[in-house]
Structures are given as structure tokens and as C-alpha cells.
Design an enzyme around this catalytic site. Structure first.
Site, PDB file in Angstrom:
ATOM      1  N   HIS A 117       0.806  -1.222   0.000  1.00  0.00           N
ATOM      2  CA  HIS A 117       0.000   0.000   0.000  1.00  0.00           C
ATOM      3  C   HIS A 117       0.839   1.271   0.000  1.00  0.00           C
ATOM      4  CE1 HIS A 117      -3.908   1.552  -0.389  1.00  0.00           C
ATOM      5  NE2 HIS A 117      -4.042   2.075   0.816  1.00  0.00           N
ATOM      6  N   HIS A 226      -0.491   2.449   7.286  1.00  0.00           N
ATOM      7  CA  HIS A 226      -0.618   2.876   5.897  1.00  0.00           C
ATOM      8  C   HIS A 226       0.740   3.230   5.278  1.00  0.00           C
ATOM      9  CE1 HIS A 226      -4.890   3.057   4.873  1.00  0.00           C
ATOM     10  NE2 HIS A 226      -4.549   3.631   3.731  1.00  0.00           N
ATOM     11  N   SER A 339      -2.786   5.142  10.358  1.00  0.00           N
ATOM     12  CA  SER A 339      -1.875   6.091   9.721  1.00  0.00           C
ATOM     13  C   SER A 339      -0.495   6.020  10.357  1.00  0.00           C
ATOM     14  CB  SER A 339      -2.424   7.515   9.860  1.00  0.00           C
ATOM     15  OG  SER A 339      -1.468   8.474   9.424  1.00  0.00           O
ATOM     16  N   GLU A 528      -8.965  -3.072   2.214  1.00  0.00           N
ATOM     17  CA  GLU A 528      -8.384  -2.480   3.413  1.00  0.00           C
ATOM     18  C   GLU A 528      -9.404  -2.559   4.548  1.00  0.00           C
ATOM     19  OE1 GLU A 528      -6.337   1.351   2.550  1.00  0.00           O
ATOM     20  OE2 GLU A 528      -7.154   1.039   0.526  1.00  0.00           O
ATOM     21  N   TYR A 571     -12.369  -0.373   0.809  1.00  0.00           N
ATOM     22  CA  TYR A 571     -12.352  -0.505   2.268  1.00  0.00           C
ATOM     23  C   TYR A 571     -13.440  -1.434   2.799  1.00  0.00           C
ATOM     24  CZ  TYR A 571      -8.894   3.200   2.699  1.00  0.00           C
ATOM     25  OH  TYR A 571      -7.732   3.925   2.621  1.00  0.00           O
TER      26      TYR A 571
END
Length: 766
Positions: A117, A226, A339, A528, A571
Site C-alpha cells: 500500500h 498505511h 496512519s 483495506e 475498504y
């Protein structure tokens, strides 16, 4: 008597050999190959930012594969890509190639392909329209290099298959991830949230591969964060934090001896070994004046043509004299709401924290950005998050002692998620049947995330939409009443599941897959998953595996999620998170019951795995290769000004320069478009060190974090171009005389391709 001792020794030797073989649980093989795509003109995949166009290389991208086989029994393949995600079309074509080479040995049941990713790789390699709009359609060069690299990594792993063992370990990594949608996470039930210490998964699970003869040969780990340490404005191809971690660990293994088959290793922090040039050649003499005198005798070489691309293959990392190279992969997991920008989110205009519920600044989402630990330097943030994953992986690797034992097995099927019936338990204890929906994207999708905000007046948490954008939407496709009701409370911005001009905009048929290696179970999901969605899926599968009563699994089963696998469908959130309609919920394509659909189907796979039952499916995803359209202009030609050759230096290193660790050395060369030749397994940039008085030795290349290759044109349609090489000198560099070298490939008006090279003047590093 002598004969008796001879036969006794022979008997002991035979017994020892047999013992070694019986101690080997599996056949294991690892491989890797370059998948770096076009470093110019192509839009990058991930942020959907049309202005984010590749123009150089931060470091190269890899496909890394492992194969595990029971001798005479089942085998599985897992491939980790330094790419944004897997692609259905890539998977189809890889499987076709494997079938032509190996027959039915490798197929869609036992081969898994997963993406890390990164948002800094060339796009255009997926087959559905919505994922290739910003790349101006399909990019054949991006597609081909990934397919080729996956195939070659699997071939290498297959040819490396040898007796060996696998060990598993896991541990917490606390400072490499935060939740970027905490308001949605908080909508999950209090009782459920109270079971967990953190609002993201902090656990890393690592597999250590040990060859019977060579010792440790690699590792694969799964951890959720991520690939967005590099920002939406970055234009250099990069594996982001996970690609960096893999590069760090492979270098660490080579320096410490693992890659040479040594069993004696000292754990070393990456901060002390950005590269290992001092281990390549002896430390040069320390007489500064002599070094400067030597350097002054080597001026810029001027550009020259090369006979073939073989001369471009100068690389720092060569083979290991027949020994398998160390392969380390940092795989993605349930990263949907996770994140790496761990400092939090702030408004770029005021410096204040963003609005909690909508991630806006005075109502504007485009002003709210997450900050990485190296803020404001995205390269430093990438290094730090990569280093933190690398350091934890080394710790788990060194301490891995739980041996993986048991069957190698797998189950896989295809599900039509546009109309899947899902059975739920109702509030009164009965059953309720609901359905998933054709794919659709909500208004909050266009708002982006705090890792990469969108534009206009979209915002996260929008469950209403607005009249103007609904009018624009209806020009493309007006969603039906049934679709609107099915997707509630998502306000539909793009009804992609019902859009098929010029071909399908979004997938409907998705693969779900379980891979088992002893007590390790890998759930390969084509999207995801949010943190809590991943937890629910793992728990559901764990319950099936451990409550069967057959004793195959106990509470020590290791279940990991391999995200973005085999294809991509955006997602998956929990029902509760979906109701909030932040970016992740708006991007949950198949409606509020998507996660329950996955849980239902994975429980079926887990049961089939336990019972030894084969799952068949009449469904197959479409192969849309023949329908692909591309609007990316080709390279017409490359030219230089009169009297200038390709490879000539435009801006040289200053004369009689001396640099120290931490300094930046820069040179600019007259160049040509990198799309002419990707230099796969080669390099565009090279740092060379002088060995003796006349021999130049490669020291750093495109694979090194410290070296950057930047390509540019003076104007969009110019045939002239420049390559700038930047080398941030590592702290552990060997003192000596260095120079920068550039490799490139030019194209004439009539299509002839010629390779060239050029060097800067030499300089001293102390």
C-alpha cells in the site's frame, strides 16, 4: 578393528544426516525481483491526485515471494509487492504464466499476492475504470513490470526450495501507527472496545525462514500501518515506510552475516548502518591532501554511449556466490483506518489540531494534514517509521523460537459481493437475511483522509451529500432507489457498480482465501479492513478453528490478515463505523453489511479447511485486458542541445569539494526519458568510490535510501531533460574519493534506443 571403527563412524554419519532431514518440517524457498515501474510521466497510485506524476526514484520497488511445501504434499506461495495493492488483472496474468511453466502446481487456490500500500508507485496496472482515471487509463509498462517481477520472484523461490524450518514470533510495536478516524472507531460498542488497549492493532507477527544448510534466509512479517509517510505531492517512486524497512533489514542481514549463511549475528540498529560500503572495500588511506589530489585528477567524464543495457547493470548488491540471498518482506494487514503520521492531524494554516469529527479546518478538509515523526521532512518520516518496523522485526527475528509445525493447506473461492445474501442473528435471537449491494462510493470518499485530503467542499462524516454534486453525479449515473436504500446511510457520489462504459468501473466478483502453514493462518482479503473489522474477522475464524474439537488448532493459533490481496475493492469497516461515513465507510463499496459478508464466507473457508472439504465456485472474475484504453502519450524522442551529449554534466559537483556525513552532494546530467528503459534490476544513479588509484567500485545505487534520482523536463512537451542525482552522505560512510554516475536511455525520432552514461568530477568524503 580399523574397519569396525570405520563402519561405526559411517553409521553415525548416516544417522546424523537422517536426523537433519527429519528435523526439517518443510521445503522452503524465497525470491525477489525488481518491479520498479516508469519513473516519468505516469500518475502515482494511491492518493488519486492527478498532479502527482512520477519524476524519479527514491528507492526501487520489489516483489518478494516465499514458497512453503510439505515434501510430497501441498504447497503455498505468498508474494508481497512494493505496490499500492494487488490487481485482479495482474493476478490473472501471473497465474497464466505459472500454469504454462509449472502446470497445475501453482494456481488461484494456493497463490496469494498482496500489496504493501505504498502511495508512491506508478499506477495504471489495475483493470477497473475507477482506479485508472488519474493515470489516463491503462499503463502497459506499469502492468508488465509487475507481472514480470512477480513471476520471476516466484521462479526464484521455486528454484531455491530446500529443506528448512519456519519459526513464528509476535510482539507489540507502539510508535508506528495511530487511528486516523477515531470518531468512527468510537462508534463501535463500548463493550467491544474495552477488550482492546489500543484503537489500532499494535502487534507485528513475523515468520523466520531457516534453511538447513545456509541458516536464516529471510523473514516475512505483517503489521498494520498505511504506506502514506510519503505525501500526495511526492513524485519519486518509493516503497514508503514498509519498502524502506525491507531494504534496511536485507542490508542488515547482509552486514551481519545472515545472507552468507552465518549462524552468529549481532543485532545492529539501522541508524548505524545506512549502507555497508566500508565492508565492500578496505578503508582508504587517511591522508587528506593525497585524497584531494587524487580527486582532482578525475574530472567529469562526459557522456558516452554504452554497447548494451548490460553495462547498466552495475549494482551494489550482487549475488551471494550460489547462496540464497536474504529476503525480507514487510507485509500489510488491516490498515484501513491506520496512519503512520503519528504526531496527529493539524491545520496547515493555523497549526491547530483539526476538527475531531470531520477532520476539517474552518470547514475545509484540504487544510487538514497528518504529521509524521520527521515533520516537515517526509523522507525522514518514511525513514523513521520504516526504521521502527525494521527494529521490531529484528527483535522478533532474533528471538523467534516457536517452531511452525503442521499441515500446509489452503482454501479459496470467488464471491459476488454485489448481491451476497448474509445471514445475521437478529435481536430476538432469530435469524435475519440481508444483502450486500452493487459497489458505490459515498461523498466522503472525495474528501480523502488526513494522510491525503481531497479537494472542493467534500468532508468526512457526510451522510447527506449536497445538491450540486448530486447533479454532477447524475450526469454519469443516477443510482436507483433500490441502490440508495441498500447503501444507506451512505449518500452515493459514484454508483460504480452499475457503471460499465467503456467497461466495468468497479469489481463485483472477489476472491477470498485462507493459507495455512502449521499453526499460522493467513487471511487474504481483497481490500483495506479497518482495525475493528480485522479484529472481528480474525476472532470469527479463530472461533471456528479452535472450537471444532479435532485438536488441530489451539489457542496458540497465529491468525494474520494480509490486506490488499489478489485484487482491490477499497475498504471494509464495521457496520457501526459505516454509519459515521468517514472516508473509510464511504469507501466500503458493498454497503453496510460488507464485513458480515466477509465473516460469513471466511467461516465457511475455515470450516472447509478443518473438514478437508474442497470448495468449488462457478464464478470467475473478468479478464478485461483487451478492453483497456490508454491516453498516456508515448515518448516521441529525446534530444540534447547542439554540442551536448547524453550523459554530459549540466551542473557538476564544485571543484575540489570535500564533504562530510550528513552533507548533500548533487550533480545534474543531460538525460532522456526513463520510460525508454526501466533499467529493471539495474540503476539510474550510482555513487562510486575509488579503490586504489584507478579502479572505481559501485557503493550506492537506486536501492539505497540515501540516494535519489530526480528527472525533469524544462517544459511539458520538451524533448530535452535532466537527471539530478542527490546523495545524502550516510553517517557510516567510508572516507575516500567518490563520484556520481548516471545511466540512461535515449530514443531517436525513428525509435532507436541507445544506452548512455556519464560521471561527475570526483570529490572527497571525510
Amino acid at each position: 578393528m580399523a574397519n569396525m571403527w570405520f563402519y561405526l563412524l559411517l553409521l553415525v554419519s548416516i544417522q546424523n544426516i537422517g536426523g537433519t532431514q527429519s528435523d526439517s518440517t518443510y521445503l522452503i524457498g524465497l525470491g525477489s525481483y525488481d518491479i520498479t515501474g516508469p519513473a516519468a510521466d505516469v500518475n502515482m497510485m494511491g492518493y488519486a491526485n492527478a498532479e502527482q506524476i512520477a519524476s524519479g526514484v527514491h528507492f526501487r520497488l520489489k516483489a518478494r515471494a516465499f514458497i512453503v511445501a510439505e515434501p510430497g504434499g501441498n504447497r503455498v506461495v505468498f508474494v508481497n509487492l512494493d505496490a499500492c495493492m494487488a490487481s485482479q488483472l495482474v493476478t490473472i496474468k501471473v497465474l497464466e504464466r505459472l500454469k504454462s511453466r509449472y502446470g497445475d502446481m501453482y494456481n488461484d487456490k494456493n497463490v496469494a499476492i498482496s500489496g504493501i500500500h505504498t502511495h508512491a508507485g506508478p499506477g495504471g496496472y489495475l483493470q477497473y475504470v475507477v482506479y485508472i482515471v488519474t493515470s489516463l487509463g491503462f499503463v502497459r509498462q506499469s502492468f508488465d513490470v509487475i507481472v514480470d517481477g512477480i513471476e520471476k520472484s516466484i521462479i526464484e523461490a521455486h528454484e531455491n526450495l530446500r529443506p528448512g524450518n519456519i519459526f513464528v514470533n509476535n510482539g507489540e510495536l507502539l510508535d508506528a501507527s495511530i487511528n486516523r478516524s477515531p470518531s468512527a472507531y468510537l462508534n463501535n460498542p463500548d463493550a467491544e472496545r474495552s477488550k482492546f488497549k489500543y484503537d489500532v492493532d499494535k502487534e507485528m507477527t513475523l515468520l523466520k525462514f531457516v534453511d538447513d544448510e545456509w541458516g536464516p534466509i529471510g523473514s516475512f512479517n505483517w503489521f498494520a500501518t498505511h504506506g502514506t509517510s510519503m505525501s500526495r505531492t511526492n513524485s519519486l517512486i518509493s516503497g514508503d515506510n514498509k519498502g524502506a524497512a525491507a531494504r534496511f533489514m536485507e542490508d542488515w542481514a547482509e552486514q551481519t552475516g545472515y545472507a552468507k549463511g552465518s549462524d552468529i549475528v549481532t543485532s545492529v540498529r539501522h541508524s548505524s548502518l545506512h549502507r555497508r560500503v566500508s565492508m565492500i572495500i578496505p578503508q582508504p588511506h587517511e591522508n587528506f591532501h593525497k585524497l584531494r589530489q587524487l580527486a582532482s585528477s578525475f574530472l567529469a567524464s562526459g557522456g558516452r554511449h554504452l554497447a548494451s543495457s548490460e553495462s547498466v547493470s552495475q549494482r551494489v548488491r550482487n549475488g551471494q556466490d550460489g547462496k540464497p540471498k536474504f529476503v525480507s518482506a514487510f507485509c500489510q494487514s488491516n490498515c484501513g483506518d491506520v496512519s503512520p503520521n503519528v504526531l496527529g492531524t493539524f491545520c496547515i494554516d493555523t497549526g491547530l489540531p483539526c476538527d475531531f469529527n470531520h477532520s476539517t479546518c474552518n470547514g475545509k478538509n484540504e487544510l487538514c494534514y497528518g504529521r509524521g515523526p520527521g515533520y516537515p521532512d517526509e523522507f525522514e518520516s518514511t525513514r523513521i517509521i520504516g526504521d521502527r518496523q525494521f527494529t521490531k522485526a529484528v527483535e522478533l527475528f532474533d528471538k523467534a523460537s516457536e517452531q511452525v509445525k503442521g499441515k500446509v493447506d489452503y482454501r479459496q473461492t470467488y464471491i459476488d459481493f454485489s448481491k451476497l445474501e448474509v445471514t445475521l442473528l437478529s435481536s430476538d435471537g432469530g435469524q435475519e437475511v440481508v444483502k450486500t449491494c452493487p459497489a458505490a462510493m459515498g461523498f466522503a470518499f472525495a474528501a480523502g483522509t488526513t494522510d491525503g485530503p481531497g479537494a472542493f467542499d467534500f468532508k468526512q462524516g457526510d451522510d447527506k451529500g449536497n445538491p450540486f454534486w448530486k447533479l454532477v453525479r447524475n450526469l454519469l449515473k443516477t443510482p436507483s432507489k433500490e441502490q440508495v436504500a441498500c447503501q444507506q446511510p451512505k449518500p452515493i457520489l459514484l454508483d460504480t457498480g452499475d457503471m460499465d462504459l467503456p467497461y466495468d468501473w468497479a469489481p463485483a466478483i472477489l476472491p477470498v482465501q485462507i493459507i495455512r502453514i502449521g499453526q499460522v493462518v493467513i487471511l487474504c482479503v481483497p481490500g483495506e479492513f479497518s482495525t475493528m473489522a480485522g479484529r472481528r474477522l480474525r476472532d470469527a475464524v479463530r472461533t471456528v478453528l479452535t472450537s471444532d474439537g479435532n485438536g488441530e488448532f489451539d489457542s496458540n493459533v497465529h491468525i494474520v490478515i494480509a490486506g490488499l490481496s489478489n485484487t482491490y475493492s477499497q475498504y471494509v469497516t464495521t457496520y457501526d463505523e459505516y454509519l459515521i461515513q468517514r472516508y473509510e465507510g464511504a469507501s466500503t463499496l458493498y454497503g453496510p453489511h460488507t464485513l458480515n459478508g466477509y465473516i460469513q464466507e471466511f467461516k465457511k473457508l475455515a470450516s472447509a479447511l478443518l473438514d478437508g472439504k474442497i470448495i468449488e465456485s462457478d464464478l470467475q472474475p473478468p479478464d478485461l485486458l483487451d478492453k483497456q484504453i490508454s491516453f498516456l502519450p508515448p515518448v516521441v524522442m529525446d534530444t540534447t542541445p547542439y554540442g551536448v551529449k547524453f550523459g554530459d554534466v549540466g551542473t557538476d559537483v564544485p571543484e575540489n569539494s570535500t564533504f562530510r556525513p550528513g552533507d548533500m552532494v548533487t550533480a545534474t546530467f543531460w538525460s532522456a526519458c526513463p520510460r525508454n528503459d526501466l533499467l529493471t534490476e539495474g540503476t539510474f544513479s550510482l555513487v562510486e568510490i575509488l579503490d586504489g588509484s584507478s579502479t572505481w567500485v559501485p557503493a550506492y545505487d537506486d536501492d539505497d535510501f540515501s540516494l535519489r534520482f530526480k528527472w525533469s523536463r524544462p517544459s511539458r512537451f520538451s524533448a530535452h531533460s535532466h537527471a539530478t542525482i542527490e546523495w545524502r552522505i550516510p553517517e557510516t560512510v567510508a572516507a575516500g574519493v567518490y563520484r556520481l554516475r548516471h545511466f540512461g536511455t535515449s530514443k531517436s525520432l525513428f525509435g532507436k534506443i541507445r544506452h548512455f552514461t556519464g560521471t561527475s568530477r570526483a570529490f572527497v568524503v571525510l
